[in-house]
Scaffold this motif. Structure first.
Motif, short mmCIF file in Angstrom:
data_model
loop_
_atom_site.label_atom_id
_atom_site.label_comp_id
_atom_site.label_asym_id
_atom_site.label_seq_id
_atom_site.Cartn_x
_atom_site.Cartn_y
_atom_site.Cartn_z
N SER A 163 0.81 -1.22 0.00
CA SER A 163 0.00 0.00 0.00
C SER A 163 0.84 1.28 0.00
O SER A 163 0.29 2.38 -0.05
CB SER A 163 -0.94 0.01 1.21
N PRO A 180 2.68 4.50 -1.05
CA PRO A 180 2.39 5.36 -2.19
C PRO A 180 3.35 5.19 -3.37
O PRO A 180 2.94 5.36 -4.51
CB PRO A 180 2.50 6.78 -1.60
N TYR A 205 4.35 2.63 -4.75
CA TYR A 205 3.96 1.52 -5.63
C TYR A 205 2.68 1.82 -6.41
O TYR A 205 2.28 1.03 -7.26
CB TYR A 205 3.77 0.23 -4.83
N ARG A 206 2.06 2.97 -6.16
CA ARG A 206 0.83 3.30 -6.89
C ARG A 206 1.00 3.27 -8.40
O ARG A 206 0.13 2.74 -9.10
CB ARG A 206 0.28 4.64 -6.42
N ARG A 242 -1.34 0.98 -10.80
CA ARG A 242 -2.13 1.68 -11.82
C ARG A 242 -1.81 1.11 -13.20
O ARG A 242 -2.71 0.89 -14.02
CB ARG A 242 -1.87 3.18 -11.79
#
Length: 93
Positions: free
Chosen positions: A15, A17, A19-20, A24
């Protein structure tokens, strides 16, 4: 194009950030999460190309394995809709 299994071992929590962009991008390519840090994706590339592409989203100490999904597989206790994803993206071999 064969479907691939992507398996990650991430240094930080999934979780985090940073790795967003990775997640995506997986979603943009229609990937399916079937276990914690394990995804199925169907793209027109070789395993080496898929590996190199997704490696750029990872930290230096993260790990990644990319393998072609074949008919010679067995799975259980996976996330919802895995069977449907595999039916829609069948293995070649």
């Amino acid at each position: 194009m064969p479907p691939f299994i992507l398996t990650f071992e991430l240094v930080k929590k999934e979780s985090a950030p940073l790795y967003r962009p990775l997640f995506r991008d997986l979603m943009r390519h229609g990937a399916h999460k079937y276990q914690l840090s394990c995804w199925l994706v169907n793209v027109a590339n070789t395993a080496a190309e898929v590996h190199d592409y997704y490696q750029r989203f990872l930290l230096e100490n993260d790990r990644l394995m990319v393998s072609e999904l074949t008919h010679n597989h067995k799975h259980e206790r996976y996330h919802k809709d895995t069977d449907s994803w595999i039916e829609a993206n069948p293995p070649f071999r």
